[in-house]
Design an enzyme around this catalytic site. Structure first.
Site, PDB file in Angstrom:
ATOM      1  N   GLY A   7       0.830  -1.212   0.000  1.00  0.00           N
ATOM      2  CA  GLY A   7       0.000   0.000   0.000  1.00  0.00           C
ATOM      3  C   GLY A   7       0.864   1.261   0.000  1.00  0.00           C
ATOM      4  N   ALA A   9       1.815   3.114  -2.397  1.00  0.00           N
ATOM      5  CA  ALA A   9       1.528   4.162  -3.388  1.00  0.00           C
ATOM      6  C   ALA A   9       0.365   5.047  -2.932  1.00  0.00           C
ATOM      7  N   THR A  34      -5.332   1.048  -6.570  1.00  0.00           N
ATOM      8  CA  THR A  34      -6.768   1.338  -6.619  1.00  0.00           C
ATOM      9  C   THR A  34      -6.900   2.830  -6.933  1.00  0.00           C
ATOM     10  N   THR A 116      -5.739   1.686  12.934  1.00  0.00           N
ATOM     11  CA  THR A 116      -6.376   2.986  13.161  1.00  0.00           C
ATOM     12  C   THR A 116      -7.019   3.098  14.544  1.00  0.00           C
ATOM     13  N   ASP A 117      -7.103   4.331  15.042  1.00  0.00           N
ATOM     14  CA  ASP A 117      -7.794   4.561  16.329  1.00  0.00           C
ATOM     15  C   ASP A 117      -9.292   4.240  16.211  1.00  0.00           C
ATOM     16  N   GLU A 118      -9.814   4.157  14.966  1.00  0.00           N
ATOM     17  CA  GLU A 118     -11.251   3.901  14.797  1.00  0.00           C
ATOM     18  C   GLU A 118     -11.666   2.525  15.308  1.00  0.00           C
ATOM     19  N   TYR A 140     -15.664  -0.067   7.668  1.00  0.00           N
ATOM     20  CA  TYR A 140     -14.221   0.204   7.587  1.00  0.00           C
ATOM     21  C   TYR A 140     -13.534  -0.216   8.882  1.00  0.00           C
ATOM     22  N   LYS A 144     -10.989  -3.393   9.824  1.00  0.00           N
ATOM     23  CA  LYS A 144      -9.630  -3.092  10.310  1.00  0.00           C
ATOM     24  C   LYS A 144      -9.414  -3.792  11.656  1.00  0.00           C
ATOM     25  N   PRO A 195     -18.894  20.941   2.380  1.00  0.00           N
ATOM     26  CA  PRO A 195     -19.976  20.117   2.945  1.00  0.00           C
ATOM     27  C   PRO A 195     -19.635  19.551   4.338  1.00  0.00           C
ATOM     28  N   VAL A 196     -20.212  20.160   5.366  1.00  0.00           N
ATOM     29  CA  VAL A 196     -19.963  19.728   6.751  1.00  0.00           C
ATOM     30  C   VAL A 196     -21.071  18.769   7.170  1.00  0.00           C
ATOM     31  N   ARG A 204     -11.685  15.144  16.086  1.00  0.00           N
ATOM     32  CA  ARG A 204     -10.659  14.213  15.619  1.00  0.00           C
ATOM     33  C   ARG A 204      -9.306  14.643  16.196  1.00  0.00           C
ATOM     34  N   GLY A 265     -24.176   6.475  11.593  1.00  0.00           N
ATOM     35  CA  GLY A 265     -23.311   5.875  12.629  1.00  0.00           C
ATOM     36  C   GLY A 265     -22.055   6.683  12.921  1.00  0.00           C
ATOM     37  N   HIS A 266     -22.094   7.976  12.629  1.00  0.00           N
ATOM     38  CA  HIS A 266     -20.913   8.852  12.731  1.00  0.00           C
ATOM     39  C   HIS A 266     -20.291   8.857  14.136  1.00  0.00           C
TER      40      HIS A 266
HETATM   41  P1  NAD Z   1      -4.926   5.471   1.024  1.00  0.00           P
HETATM   42  O1  NAD Z   1      -6.330   5.154   0.698  1.00  0.00           O
HETATM   43  O2  NAD Z   1      -4.361   6.790   0.626  1.00  0.00           O
HETATM   44  O3  NAD Z   1      -3.941   4.362   0.415  1.00  0.00           O
HETATM   45  C1  NAD Z   1      -4.225   3.005   0.471  1.00  0.00           C
HETATM   46  C2  NAD Z   1      -3.266   2.306  -0.486  1.00  0.00           C
HETATM   47  O4  NAD Z   1      -3.512   0.896  -0.426  1.00  0.00           O
HETATM   48  C3  NAD Z   1      -3.462   2.716  -1.947  1.00  0.00           C
HETATM   49  O5  NAD Z   1      -2.213   2.932  -2.553  1.00  0.00           O
HETATM   50  C4  NAD Z   1      -4.166   1.533  -2.581  1.00  0.00           C
HETATM   51  O6  NAD Z   1      -3.904   1.372  -3.950  1.00  0.00           O
HETATM   52  C5  NAD Z   1      -3.588   0.389  -1.757  1.00  0.00           C
HETATM   53  N1  NAD Z   1      -4.440  -0.802  -1.721  1.00  0.00           N
HETATM   54  C6  NAD Z   1      -5.766  -0.891  -1.475  1.00  0.00           C
HETATM   55  N2  NAD Z   1      -6.173  -2.168  -1.522  1.00  0.00           N
HETATM   56  C7  NAD Z   1      -5.079  -2.912  -1.804  1.00  0.00           C
HETATM   57  C8  NAD Z   1      -4.840  -4.301  -1.965  1.00  0.00           C
HETATM   58  N3  NAD Z   1      -5.825  -5.184  -1.858  1.00  0.00           N
HETATM   59  N4  NAD Z   1      -3.579  -4.708  -2.232  1.00  0.00           N
HETATM   60  C9  NAD Z   1      -2.563  -3.821  -2.351  1.00  0.00           C
HETATM   61  N5  NAD Z   1      -2.732  -2.492  -2.241  1.00  0.00           N
HETATM   62  C10 NAD Z   1      -3.970  -2.055  -1.948  1.00  0.00           C
HETATM   63  O7  NAD Z   1      -4.804   5.236   2.588  1.00  0.00           O
HETATM   64  P2  NAD Z   1      -3.931   5.941   3.714  1.00  0.00           P
HETATM   65  O8  NAD Z   1      -4.702   7.065   4.274  1.00  0.00           O
HETATM   66  O9  NAD Z   1      -2.565   6.146   3.208  1.00  0.00           O
HETATM   67  O10 NAD Z   1      -3.935   4.777   4.821  1.00  0.00           O
HETATM   68  C11 NAD Z   1      -2.898   3.812   4.871  1.00  0.00           C
HETATM   69  C12 NAD Z   1      -3.119   2.916   6.068  1.00  0.00           C
HETATM   70  O11 NAD Z   1      -3.128   3.694   7.271  1.00  0.00           O
HETATM   71  C13 NAD Z   1      -4.452   2.154   6.054  1.00  0.00           C
HETATM   72  O12 NAD Z   1      -4.237   0.872   6.539  1.00  0.00           O
HETATM   73  C14 NAD Z   1      -5.328   2.950   7.003  1.00  0.00           C
HETATM   74  O13 NAD Z   1      -6.299   2.135   7.590  1.00  0.00           O
HETATM   75  C15 NAD Z   1      -4.314   3.432   8.008  1.00  0.00           C
HETATM   76  N6  NAD Z   1      -4.656   4.689   8.694  1.00  0.00           N
HETATM   77  C16 NAD Z   1      -5.014   5.793   7.981  1.00  0.00           C
HETATM   78  C17 NAD Z   1      -5.266   6.983   8.658  1.00  0.00           C
HETATM   79  C18 NAD Z   1      -5.663   8.251   7.934  1.00  0.00           C
HETATM   80  O14 NAD Z   1      -6.029   9.215   8.587  1.00  0.00           O
HETATM   81  N7  NAD Z   1      -5.579   8.323   6.616  1.00  0.00           N
HETATM   82  C19 NAD Z   1      -5.163   7.030  10.054  1.00  0.00           C
HETATM   83  C20 NAD Z   1      -4.793   5.873  10.737  1.00  0.00           C
HETATM   84  C21 NAD Z   1      -4.519   4.711  10.038  1.00  0.00           C
HETATM   85  O1  DAU Z   2      -9.056   8.153  12.757  1.00  0.00           O
HETATM   86  C1  DAU Z   2      -8.284   7.589  11.747  1.00  0.00           C
HETATM   87  C2  DAU Z   2      -9.125   7.490  10.509  1.00  0.00           C
HETATM   88  O2  DAU Z   2      -9.273   8.811  10.021  1.00  0.00           O
HETATM   89  C3  DAU Z   2      -8.530   6.589   9.433  1.00  0.00           C
HETATM   90  O3  DAU Z   2      -8.475   5.281   9.927  1.00  0.00           O
HETATM   91  C4  DAU Z   2      -9.372   6.635   8.152  1.00  0.00           C
HETATM   92  O4  DAU Z   2      -8.767   5.878   7.135  1.00  0.00           O
HETATM   93  C5  DAU Z   2      -9.474   8.073   7.711  1.00  0.00           C
HETATM   94  O5  DAU Z   2     -10.315   8.171   6.587  1.00  0.00           O
HETATM   95  C6  DAU Z   2     -10.020   8.942   8.841  1.00  0.00           C
HETATM   96  O6  DAU Z   2     -11.416   8.642   9.106  1.00  0.00           O
HETATM   97  P1  DAU Z   2     -12.476   9.808   9.393  1.00  0.00           P
HETATM   98  O7  DAU Z   2     -13.821   9.316   9.094  1.00  0.00           O
HETATM   99  O8  DAU Z   2     -12.222  10.442  10.716  1.00  0.00           O
HETATM  100  O9  DAU Z   2     -11.950  10.865   8.275  1.00  0.00           O
HETATM  101  P2  DAU Z   2     -12.712  11.760   7.184  1.00  0.00           P
HETATM  102  O10 DAU Z   2     -11.673  12.635   6.573  1.00  0.00           O
HETATM  103  O11 DAU Z   2     -13.572  10.954   6.293  1.00  0.00           O
HETATM  104  O12 DAU Z   2     -13.649  12.641   8.113  1.00  0.00           O
HETATM  105  C7  DAU Z   2     -13.130  13.421   9.173  1.00  0.00           C
HETATM  106  C8  DAU Z   2     -14.321  14.109   9.846  1.00  0.00           C
HETATM  107  O13 DAU Z   2     -14.889  15.053   8.946  1.00  0.00           O
HETATM  108  C9  DAU Z   2     -15.434  13.160  10.216  1.00  0.00           C
HETATM  109  O14 DAU Z   2     -16.031  13.601  11.421  1.00  0.00           O
HETATM  110  C10 DAU Z   2     -16.434  13.304   9.052  1.00  0.00           C
HETATM  111  C11 DAU Z   2     -16.267  14.766   8.661  1.00  0.00           C
HETATM  112  N1  DAU Z   2     -16.512  15.092   7.228  1.00  0.00           N
HETATM  113  C12 DAU Z   2     -15.853  14.371   6.292  1.00  0.00           C
HETATM  114  C13 DAU Z   2     -16.060  14.612   4.950  1.00  0.00           C
HETATM  115  C14 DAU Z   2     -15.347  13.818   3.888  1.00  0.00           C
HETATM  116  C15 DAU Z   2     -17.370  16.122   6.884  1.00  0.00           C
HETATM  117  O15 DAU Z   2     -17.946  16.799   7.759  1.00  0.00           O
HETATM  118  N2  DAU Z   2     -17.561  16.382   5.561  1.00  0.00           N
HETATM  119  C16 DAU Z   2     -16.967  15.659   4.567  1.00  0.00           C
HETATM  120  O16 DAU Z   2     -17.217  15.944   3.373  1.00  0.00           O
END
Ligand code: NAD
Ligand code: DAU
Length: 328
Positions: A7, A9, A34, A116-118, A140, A144, A195-196, A204, A265-266
């Site tokens: 992952g 990329a 993806t 993730t903390d989720e 999600y 995880k 869009p909030v 967060r 379920g937010h």
């Molecule tokens: P992202 O969506 O930007 O990237 C995910 C990557 O995984 C992509 O490059 C995609 O092509 C690849 N991928 C998806 N399915 C795959 C598969 N079956 N095989 C190989 N590659 C695959 O995600 P991100 O935000 O960089 O998150 C990376 C990791 O960190 C995830 O495991 C996510 O759960 C975790 N995480 C993310 C956050 C956040 O805030 N973004 C916070 C905590 C943990």
């Molecule tokens: O907590 C770690 C997680 O954070 C990661 O595991 C997830 O991969 C990552 O997507 C992120 O999840 P959230 O649901 O917290 O992130 P998101 O950016 O989707 O939303 C952050 C907050 O903002 C959440 O309360 C929903 C709100 N939101 C999000 C979007 C996209 C809005 O109000 N409007 C929007 O359009």
């Protein structure tokens, strides 16, 4: 060290790969590419890219040859997409993680699962530690959490040298603009509506992506097998405050804010204690105010990175999800 970064990329994985190459590691990225995985994210990073899914046992075995450790970022990561269509989440997090674990077990190498903390669910007051119960709320986070349990089972049953890092909300360069911060930044730069969801008072815990990448690297090098490490950011903030800061940084006003239907379920609040990884010597360096300003500047300067996204399939996703055309 030679690392296989699954992952790599995507948003966090590419930041991690860049950091590790700069530190002198040899990096092989395995990524399915993806919609969220992009070659552009690895531009200028001296690494090999294997295009394959983590559920592809043969490709995984080939990519693993000669590596010292595997770090798994590969995932479907957008909560809203998991609500609309959970299939890929189950496939990648359950089957994909299992295939990786089998290959790692066979090769006897160290493994870090990026989680993730989720998985802890929502918390009204106080803060989650590594021993808090798992109570995921969305497809999600549930998938995880399932992957985390599978990883732990490989440590307990087979002695696999596996660790788990649970991160809080990341932000920074290369984040796909479906997530709150890059979506709001690009919409604000274009003068589009922001869009909030609901009242926007969900909280967060924000971590700058380079700090999270460094935390994972730190756990990889200094963590103990079988352990979980929370890696959270230094600042908690309600969404309305995040949006307000973005408006100020982009020179826009509150008339762009539009409250839309809430996410089903937010989760109301995430809060993460990172004492355990701090005790290993890691600290987050970037406070939210500074990291957000850097992030806005990066999106302002890197139009070539996001222009193809805003003009491609993303438009259809946006229209389906928000019920309005991008820019409409
Ligand atoms: P992202 O969506 O930007 O990237 C995910 C990557 O995984 C992509 O490059 C995609 O092509 C690849 N991928 C998806 N399915 C795959 C598969 N079956 N095989 C190989 N590659 C695959 O995600 P991100 O935000 O960089 O998150 C990376 C990791 O960190 C995830 O495991 C996510 O759960 C975790 N995480 C993310 C956050 C956040 O805030 N973004 C916070 C905590 C943990
Ligand atoms: O907590 C770690 C997680 O954070 C990661 O595991 C997830 O991969 C990552 O997507 C992120 O999840 P959230 O649901 O917290 O992130 P998101 O950016 O989707 O939303 C952050 C907050 O903002 C959440 O309360 C929903 C709100 N939101 C999000 C979007 C996209 C809005 O109000 N409007 C929007 O359009």
């Amino acid at each position: 060290m030679k690392l296989l970064v699954c992952g790599g990329a995507g948003f966090i994985g590419s930041n991690f790969a860049r950091q590790r190459v700069e530190r002198g590691d040899q990096v092989v990225v395995l990524d399915k590419l993806t919609y969220a995985g992009r070659r552009e994210n690895l531009e200028g990073v001296d690494c090999e890219l294997v295009v394959a899914g983590i559920e592809d046992a043969e490709a995984v075995r080939g990519a693993l040859a000669g590596v010292d450790a595997v770090v798994n970022f590969a995932a479907e990561t957008h909560v809203d997409r998991s609500i609309a269509q959970p299939d890929a989440f189950v496939q990648t997090h359950a089957v994909g993680t299992w295939v990786l674990l089998e290959a790692v077990r066979e090769a006897s190498v160290r493994y870090v699962q990026v989680s993730t903390d989720e998985v802890y669910g929502s918390i009204e007051e106080g803060t989650f530690t590594e021993s808090s119960p798992l109570a995921p709320s969305s497809p999600y986070s549930a998938t995880k959490a399932g992957a985390d349990l599978l990883v732990s089972s490989y440590f307990h049953t087979y002695g696999t040298e596996a660790l788990i890092c649970r991160g809080s909300n990341n932000y920074g360069p290369f984040q796909y603009p479906e997530k709150l911060i890059p979506l709001m930044v690009l919409n604000a730069l274009h003068g589009d509506a922001l869009p909030v969801y609901g009242d926007g008072m969900q909280v967060r815990n924000w971590i700058y992506v380079e700090d999270f990448a460094a935390g994972i690297g730190h756990a990889l090098e200094h963590g103990a097998p079988g352990e979980v490490y929370n890696v959270g950011g230094p600042d908690e903030c309600p969404n309305m405050e995040v949006v307000g800061r973005i408006l100020a940084l982009t020179g826009r006003d509150e008339s762009l804010i539009e409250h839309v239907t809430d996410r089903p379920g937010h989760d109301r609040r995430y809060s993460l204690s990172s004492e355990k990884v701090r005790a290993l010597g890691w600290e987050p360096r970037v406070r939210f105010e500074e990291g957000l300003a850097r992030t806005v500047d990066w999106y302002r300067e890197n139009t070539a990175w996001w222009e193809p996204i805003r003009s491609g399939d993303y438009r259809a996703y946006y229209e389906r999800h928000y019920g309005r055309a991008l820019g409409g």
